[in-house]
Motif scaffolding. Structure first.
Motif, PDB file in Angstrom:
ATOM      1  N   PHE A 449       0.805  -1.214  -0.060  1.00  0.00           N
ATOM      2  CA  PHE A 449       0.023   0.063  -0.004  1.00  0.00           C
ATOM      3  C   PHE A 449       0.899   1.438  -0.061  1.00  0.00           C
ATOM      4  N   ILE A 450       0.599   2.103  -0.790  1.00  0.00           N
ATOM      5  CA  ILE A 450       1.357   3.500  -0.903  1.00  0.00           C
ATOM      6  C   ILE A 450       0.552   4.600  -0.762  1.00  0.00           C
ATOM      7  N   LYS A 451       1.261   5.694  -0.231  1.00  0.00           N
ATOM      8  CA  LYS A 451       0.238   6.924   0.093  1.00  0.00           C
ATOM      9  C   LYS A 451       0.556   8.066  -0.798  1.00  0.00           C
ATOM     10  N   THR A 452       1.969   8.053  -1.334  1.00  0.00           N
ATOM     11  CA  THR A 452       2.316   9.091  -1.964  1.00  0.00           C
ATOM     12  C   THR A 452       3.513   8.845  -3.128  1.00  0.00           C
ATOM     13  N   ILE A 453       3.419   9.791  -4.020  1.00  0.00           N
ATOM     14  CA  ILE A 453       4.546   9.428  -4.887  1.00  0.00           C
ATOM     15  C   ILE A 453       5.996   9.947  -4.546  1.00  0.00           C
ATOM     16  N   LYS A 454       5.815  10.641  -3.184  1.00  0.00           N
ATOM     17  CA  LYS A 454       7.066  11.093  -2.639  1.00  0.00           C
ATOM     18  C   LYS A 454       8.034   9.913  -2.302  1.00  0.00           C
ATOM     19  N   GLU A 455       7.216   8.676  -2.174  1.00  0.00           N
ATOM     20  CA  GLU A 455       8.087   7.522  -1.830  1.00  0.00           C
ATOM     21  C   GLU A 455       8.373   6.626  -3.171  1.00  0.00           C
ATOM     22  N   ILE A 456       8.496   7.269  -4.175  1.00  0.00           N
ATOM     23  CA  ILE A 456       8.913   6.623  -5.368  1.00  0.00           C
ATOM     24  C   ILE A 456      10.183   5.805  -5.372  1.00  0.00           C
ATOM     25  N   ASP A 457      11.261   6.240  -4.661  1.00  0.00           N
ATOM     26  CA  ASP A 457      12.381   5.358  -4.648  1.00  0.00           C
ATOM     27  C   ASP A 457      12.222   3.955  -3.874  1.00  0.00           C
ATOM     28  N   LYS A 458      11.125   3.880  -3.043  1.00  0.00           N
ATOM     29  CA  LYS A 458      10.950   2.720  -2.295  1.00  0.00           C
ATOM     30  C   LYS A 458      10.351   1.723  -3.158  1.00  0.00           C
ATOM     31  N   ILE A 459       9.644   2.277  -4.256  1.00  0.00           N
ATOM     32  CA  ILE A 459       9.025   1.378  -5.398  1.00  0.00           C
ATOM     33  C   ILE A 459       9.889   0.480  -6.102  1.00  0.00           C
ATOM     34  N   PHE A 460      11.288   1.252  -6.393  1.00  0.00           N
ATOM     35  CA  PHE A 460      12.129   0.377  -7.259  1.00  0.00           C
ATOM     36  C   PHE A 460      12.818  -0.580  -6.653  1.00  0.00           C
TER      37      PHE A 460
END
Ligand code: TYD
Ligand code: MG
Length: 460
Positions: A449-460
């Motif tokens: 579950f993600i809340k914001t695009i600011k966490e983009i680094d965590k996605i990769f």
């Protein structure tokens, strides 16, 4: 002196907009030089007789199931809302060569092999105003059609067609195409707005009074003098458009209007050497490359009621233009620009010196905002030259503050994703509360579950 009522009016041949004066530019669709004169007086006589029956609303009985013909081509039945409704008029539009005649001949065969309540086969009449009987036979051989309940005529005169209909009394009539039919009673030139409308009106009357289902085929012409099927949309019950992607051999049958079902459905077919074949598993069809690639992100759109997995691709390259290029296909251009701005603002990347090419694979088109997260990830992936896990699916709308917002059909999408063997899905945090417990209990499905695009680094 009494002023004579104006009878002649002008109709835009692109969108059907009516005006009392001739206009150079259509205020409705913006087309230039598209107005054609329409004179209802030229239609002097009536071809069919019509007597109206008055009934109280609650005296009318209607059973949806009994009133439909199930063709057995499930892609087609589904988009029609569960089969073809008796006595309805269906317009099938499409560019020349897309496969309208092929589709209708295949549907004709299926209908002619179906039995009615009296256990008799439905009678289908195929009216070709474009091809000779030999040409139709040739096509039917290619399509391996052996049914002997399909009646065929090669005829362009409406009066003759009506005569044949009254003689053989078919359940279904296919008119291929409306642009090539003419009538002595409507003295406007063949292919003109008035001619096409007049003929369609007669065909509709015939269908409604005799409870015959009619398919009207119409060519869409981008330019040229032949009035397009757009003019007829308001007159018929159902409007289907058959679209093709020129680079692929698949076709999409899209519902634009349906008085008897949903309008957001699509049916997917593939054109083979022996006719159109249904694509039952579009997700598998649209995702043909499953390796990890830079700028390619898997997501899931919903067309009508059906989830379809697809991929978003982005290519970012150094720009040699004073203003970098932004080329977008299949996705809303303004939405793409908004997402580029959100990406720049909340992740600190700058795309100002890069040309951006954004694409949804296989020529699909969508207006869904669920793909936002995948679009942003594809852009980021190409910009940073890092790969995205192709075994993972990304879902989420993105707001102007970079927040990932809840999406619709969350359970349907996850089920489709799981069914196709994907084990990891990124989902908006806001959707957590809507997810069915059986999905949450799946041990081998990883929901992040993600809340914001600011966490983009965590996605990769
Ligand atoms: P057609 O049904 O004639 O198109 P329309 O009626 O919309 O003008 O289809 C034309 C194209 O389809 C034609 O280019 C040949 C191709 N085709 C096949 O590839 N396989 C087939 O089995 C058939 C019948 C046609
Ligand atoms: Mg044709």
């Amino acid at each position: 002196m009494k002023k004579e009522k104006q009878e002649i009016f002008f109709v835009c041949k692109e969108c059907g907009y009516e005006s009392l004066k001739w206009l150079g530019k259509c205020p409705e669709c913006g087309s230039w030089n598209s107005f054609k004169e329409f004179n209802p007086n030229l239609k002097k006589n009536k071809i069919t007789d019509f007597t109206s029956e008055v009934k109280k609303l609650n005296e009318i009985s209607y059973n949806d199931k009994e009133n439909r013909i199930i063709t057995g081509i499930s892609e087609f039945d589904r988009i029609m809302g569960g089969g073809v409704v008796f006595g309805s008029v269906v317009l099938v539009g499409g560019e020349p060569g897309v496969g309208k005649s092929t589709l209708m001949l295949q549907i004709a065969e299926k209908i002619a092999s179906t039995k009615n309540v009296a256990a008799e086969n439905y009678k289908v009449l195929y009216v070709s105003a474009e091809e000779s009987l030999q040409q139709i036979k040739l096509r039917s051989e290619r399509l391996n059609i052996k049914n002997n309940n399909i009646f065929v005529i090669s005829e362009t005169s409406l009066e003759n067609i009506v005569k044949v209909i009254e003689e053989i009394f078919p359940d279904v009539v296919i008119i291929d195409s409306i642009q090539t039919i003419n009538s002595d009673f409507i003295s406007n030139p063949q292919g003109s707005v008035a001619q096409i409308r007049g003929i369609t009106a007669e065909v509709i009357k015939l269908a409604k009074t005799k409870n015959i289902t009619v398919f009207i085929l119409g060519h869409i012409t981008k330019e040229g003098d032949i009035a397009g099927p757009k003019l007829l949309e308001h007159m018929v019950d159902t409007v289907l458009y058959f679209e093709s992607d020129t680079t692929q051999n698949y076709r999409i049958l899209r519902v634009y209007k349906n008085r008897f079902g949903s309008t957001s459905e699509i049916g997917i077919f593939q054109m083979n050497y022996n006719g159109l074949k249904e694509v039952a598993n579009p997700s598998e069809f649209f995702i043909q490359h499953s390796e990890n690639l830079v700028g390619t992100v898997t997501t899931c759109i919903v067309e009508g009621t059906r989830p379809i997995l697809t991929q978003i691709q982005a290519l970012l390259t150094k720009s040699y233009f004073p203003q970098p290029r932004r080329v977008v296909s299949g996705i809303d251009y303004n939405r793409a620009m908004l997402l580029i701005s959100v990406l720049e603002k909340y992740t600190g990347v700058s795309l100002v010196y890069e040309d951006v090419y954004l694409n949804i694979v296989s020529g699909l088109k969508t207006k869904e905002t669920t793909i936002d997260l995948a679009v942003v990830l594809a852009l980021y992936s190409s910009h940073k030259n890092i790969i995205v896990d192709s075994k993972c699916v990304y879902l989420g709308e993105i707001g102007l503050n970079g927040e990932i917002r809840a999406i619709s059909f969350i359970n349907e999408r996850i089920n489709e994703i799981y069914k196709l063997g994907y084990k990891k899905v990124f989902i908006p945090y806001e959707n957590k509360k809507n997810i069915n417990s059986n999905i949450l209990e799946q041990k081998n499905l990883d929901l992040i579950f993600i809340k914001t695009i600011k966490e983009i680094d965590k996605i990769f």
